[in-house]
Design a protein around this motif. Structure first.
Motif, PDB file in Angstrom:
ATOM      1  N   PHE A 150      10.179  -7.138   5.521  1.00 24.49           N
ATOM      2  CA  PHE A 150      10.580  -5.769   5.832  1.00 24.49           C
ATOM      3  C   PHE A 150       9.440  -4.756   5.811  1.00 24.49           C
ATOM      4  N   VAL A 151       8.266  -5.147   5.353  1.00 27.31           N
ATOM      5  CA  VAL A 151       7.144  -4.211   5.252  1.00 27.31           C
ATOM      6  C   VAL A 151       5.864  -4.861   5.757  1.00 27.31           C
ATOM      7  N   THR A 152       4.897  -4.028   6.101  1.00 23.06           N
ATOM      8  CA  THR A 152       3.595  -4.539   6.534  1.00 23.06           C
ATOM      9  C   THR A 152       2.558  -4.447   5.424  1.00 23.06           C
ATOM     10  N   MET A 153       2.841  -3.639   4.412  1.00 21.92           N
ATOM     11  CA  MET A 153       1.901  -3.470   3.300  1.00 21.92           C
ATOM     12  C   MET A 153       1.746  -4.780   2.519  1.00 21.92           C
ATOM     13  N   PRO A 154       0.515  -5.165   2.138  1.00 18.25           N
ATOM     14  CA  PRO A 154       0.348  -6.338   1.270  1.00 18.25           C
ATOM     15  C   PRO A 154       1.115  -6.139  -0.035  1.00 18.25           C
ATOM     16  N   LEU A 155       1.894  -7.123  -0.433  1.00 19.79           N
ATOM     17  CA  LEU A 155       2.764  -6.943  -1.594  1.00 19.79           C
ATOM     18  C   LEU A 155       2.004  -6.935  -2.919  1.00 19.79           C
ATOM     19  N   GLU A 156       0.730  -7.341  -2.906  1.00 17.23           N
ATOM     20  CA  GLU A 156      -0.050  -7.232  -4.129  1.00 17.23           C
ATOM     21  C   GLU A 156      -0.232  -5.760  -4.521  1.00 17.23           C
ATOM     22  N   ASN A 157      -0.064  -4.843  -3.554  1.00 18.51           N
ATOM     23  CA  ASN A 157      -0.165  -3.411  -3.852  1.00 18.51           C
ATOM     24  C   ASN A 157       1.013  -2.898  -4.663  1.00 18.51           C
ATOM     25  N   LEU A 158       2.091  -3.681  -4.744  1.00 16.79           N
ATOM     26  CA  LEU A 158       3.303  -3.241  -5.434  1.00 16.79           C
ATOM     27  C   LEU A 158       3.450  -3.849  -6.827  1.00 16.79           C
ATOM     28  N   VAL A 159       2.538  -4.732  -7.207  1.00 17.48           N
ATOM     29  CA  VAL A 159       2.698  -5.498  -8.442  1.00 17.48           C
ATOM     30  C   VAL A 159       2.653  -4.596  -9.682  1.00 17.48           C
ATOM     31  N   ASP A 160       3.618  -4.822 -10.579  1.00 21.25           N
ATOM     32  CA  ASP A 160       3.691  -4.133 -11.871  1.00 21.25           C
ATOM     33  C   ASP A 160       3.808  -2.613 -11.739  1.00 21.25           C
TER      34      ASP A 160
END
Length: 271
Positions: A99-109
């Motif tokens: 659903f997103v293009t942003m790397p999901l490591e940017n959302l961690v914790d």
């Protein structure tokens, strides 16, 4: 506490694990509650009072009312400031990258407002639709319409990531990562890169989170009598290894977890 779960539409069931709601009346005696890693990403909508997320023993931030909680590599404490009224979408570990293009490591914790992921206008409209909904079923229909529309914009999960996640889920995270990667160091580095982009965390971190969930299920539902039995069933080397891994992720030992009133919310999710 009133905690309920709901199944997703068949076109989303490989991506969305379930929807859940939580309602808790305000009680000035409420204690901090610990949230533990589970290998999933969640989108939550808060219709009640603010919720504190502690970043130290005394310092805290307030959760955004509409947010995505990324993968967690460690536990943290929350505390509602009043009544709790929450609706959430729990995505499988491979789900949210669709659903997103942003790397999901940017959302961690951390907790990310949905406006940063979907844009101010679209996020505001979705949040308002969720607020105006008269019942949980209407909220489910609203979020599913949003997700199915986004899904049609087609993001894809790489085969190597899906195959690895499937293998970890099949064995409750007990399969050593090196046994899944037999094609040399370049493939391992490729998998690490894809994982951090599409899952948010490394294969080893996801494996630990999945294993913890299976262990919590055994622990809280008393399916086995002793910690030694649980360690053996979860394929830890020994009880000390089990306790160390548990404390690294949860912040307390298994016995402290069972005896603490701060674990009531986490316990609720597994019973």
């Amino acid at each position: 506490m009133n905690y309920q779960t709901y199944n997703p539409h068949k076109d989303l069931e490989s991506i969305v694990k379930f929807y859940w709601t939580l309602e808790v009346p305000f009680d000035p005696k409420n204690q901090k509650q610990k949230i533990v890693p589970d290998g999933c990403i969640e989108m939550t909508f808060n219709f009640g009072d603010n919720i504190k997320r502690f970043i130290s023993e005394t310092d805290f931030i307030l959760h955004p009312n509409a947010m995505v909680m990324g993968q967690r590599t460690k536990s943290f404490d929350i505390l509602p400031t009043g009544k709790v009224d929450t609706f959430a979408i729990c995505f499988y570990s491979i789900g949210f990258a669709n659903f997103v293009t942003m790397p999901l490591e940017n959302l961690v914790d951390k907790e990310t407002p949905i406006s940063e992921l979907f844009g101010q206008e679209e996020a505001k409209e979705l949040e308002q639709q969720m607020i105006r909904a008269n019942a949980t079923e209407e909220r489910v229909a609203t979020i599913e319409a949003f997700l199915l529309k986004k899904l049609n914009e087609k993001k894809t999960i790489s085969h190597i990531v899906k195959a690895t996640v499937d293998a970890l889920l099949k064995t409750n995270g007990t399969t050593p990562i090196n046994l899944l990667l037999t094609e040399g160091i370049s493939k391992r580095r490729q998998l690490e890169r894809h994982f951090r982009k599409q899952i948010g965390i490394s294969p080893k971190q996801l494996s630990k989170a999945i294993r913890l969930q299976a262990t919590l299920n055994l622990l809280l539902n008393k399916k086995l009598e002793t910690l030694t039995e649980i360690a053996y069933e979860s394929q830890y080397f020994d009880q000390n290894h089990f306790i160390k891994d548990f404390k690294d992720l949860v912040g307390v030992t298994p016995k402290e977890f069972l005896d603490s009133e701060h674990m009531a919310l986490s316990a609720l999710f597994y019973k």
